[in-house]
Scaffold this active site. Structure first.
Site, PDB file in Angstrom:
ATOM      1  N   ASP A  33     -13.894 -12.950 -12.337  1.00  0.00           N
ATOM      2  CA  ASP A  33     -12.483 -13.301 -12.445  1.00  0.00           C
ATOM      3  C   ASP A  33     -11.705 -12.061 -12.893  1.00  0.00           C
ATOM      4  OD1 ASP A  33      -9.954 -14.178 -13.401  1.00  0.00           O
ATOM      5  OD2 ASP A  33     -10.747 -16.170 -13.828  1.00  0.00           O
TER       6      ASP A  33
ATOM      7  N   HIS B 126       0.809  -1.211   0.000  1.00  0.00           N
ATOM      8  CA  HIS B 126       0.000   0.000   0.000  1.00  0.00           C
ATOM      9  C   HIS B 126       0.845   1.264   0.000  1.00  0.00           C
ATOM     10  CE1 HIS B 126      -3.411  -2.688   1.661  1.00  0.00           C
ATOM     11  NE2 HIS B 126      -3.453  -2.615   0.341  1.00  0.00           N
TER      12      HIS B 126
ATOM     13  N   ASP C  75      -3.031  -8.636  -7.380  1.00  0.00           N
ATOM     14  CA  ASP C  75      -2.676  -9.009  -6.011  1.00  0.00           C
ATOM     15  C   ASP C  75      -3.376 -10.310  -5.623  1.00  0.00           C
ATOM     16  OD1 ASP C  75      -1.932  -9.007  -3.323  1.00  0.00           O
ATOM     17  OD2 ASP C  75      -3.514  -7.603  -2.750  1.00  0.00           O
TER      18      ASP C  75
ATOM     19  N   HIS D 294      -7.887  -8.337  -7.848  1.00  0.00           N
ATOM     20  CA  HIS D 294      -8.183  -9.195  -6.696  1.00  0.00           C
ATOM     21  C   HIS D 294      -8.421  -8.288  -5.486  1.00  0.00           C
ATOM     22  CE1 HIS D 294      -5.968 -11.799  -9.495  1.00  0.00           C
ATOM     23  NE2 HIS D 294      -6.513 -12.833  -8.895  1.00  0.00           N
TER      24      HIS D 294
END
Length: 285
Positions: free
Chosen positions: A143, A19, A164, A42
């Site tokens: 997805d 982050h 990620d 993700h």
């Protein structure tokens, strides 16, 4: 993909690295007035309760964001992360930690857009709630790799793709590499950030070598290890693979990572690394 719950690991050392880099990338995009698009493949929950049953069970945030929480002034990039977390904790106590989609959504300007994709049926409603009321942010159930083909290139022509995954699937590295090849064909000028774990039983170097062989130029790697490799510990560090890193990011990372290592590493163990994987001419670093 469908068993992993990031809530158990929210705010740990890997999140601090990921982050910190993510906010630096977003702030670089914000330097120009032109709109940008972010695709988070993700996304996860979007917001995590550190005193909730998942995060409290392992308490990994205590060795991550909690070690930085009372600190200000180490570096502007670290302060940027602390300020973003503080925005979720108005009483000054560390109760909640924002995931990548919420961090991104709060950095958007009126002209910018975020598509946050999540495939876990149980997690997706929490993602929607975390993004509720944040303009320019949209959640999609599905997805994340397939979303790349559907949504790239973006109409605005500039932006960021964050990949990620949990890496629980055996073919995850192959799927990441296929995604990088697709992005390079469809959105060559876009910034790409890939998080990857450092695990004692699965060295990252073979995968990094495979990425270097894809023929994609201008790739930087940044790694932060906070402990010696040990099967008993599991995740001892993580890395960020960055394609088309913005100007000025590399020297910032060389300043930030040693500061993070000094705060997060157990008894000075581990290491930090910022290195070119492939240069702008396509030569391996």
């Amino acid at each position: 993909m469908f068993s992993y719950q990031h809530g158990f690991h929210a705010g740990n050392h890997a999140d601090v690295l990921k982050h910190s880099v993510l906010l630096a990338l977003l702030d670089a995009l914000r330097r120009k007035d032109k709109p940008f698009f972010v695709l988070d493949t993700h996304s996860g929950d979007g917001l995590y309760a550190l005193d909730g049953p998942q995060a409290a069970r392992l308490g990994e945030y205590r060795e991550g964001i909690a070690r930085l929480w009372a600190t200000r002034g180490l570096h502007p990039r670290i302060d940027a992360l602390l300020d973003a977390v503080a925005a979720e904790n108005p009483d000054g106590e560390l109760h909640r930690y924002p995931g990548s989609p919420r961090l991104i959504a709060r950095r958007l300007r009126a002209q910018d857009r975020l598509l946050a994709v999540e495939g876990h049926t149980g997690v997706f409603p929490r993602l929607c709630e975390a993004l509720r009321g944040l303009p320019g942010a949209r959640a999609e159930h599905g997805d994340g790799y397939r979303a790349l083909k559907a949504h790239l290139p973006p109409g605005c022509g500039r932006g960021l793709v964050l990949i990620d995954p949990s890496y629980e699937s055996r073919d995850e590295s192959a799927r990441v590499n296929a995604a990088l090849t697709l992005i390079h064909k469809r959105f060559r000028q876009g910034i790409v950030a890939v998080w990857y774990p450092l695990l004692p039983n699965k060295p990252a170097q073979p995968w990094l070598d495979a990425v270097a062989a894809l023929g994609i130029p201008d790739i930087l790697r940044a790694e932060l290890s906070v402990a010696a490799p040990s099967p008993a510990r599991g995740l001892y560090g993580s890395g960020m693979l960055l394609i088309n890193p913005p100007w000025g990011l590399e020297p910032q990372l060389r300043e930030v990572l040693p500061l993070l290592h000094a705060r997060l590493a157990a008894d000075g163990a581990g290491y930090w690394r910022v290195a070119t994987l492939v240069d702008e001419q396509g030569r391996r670093g």
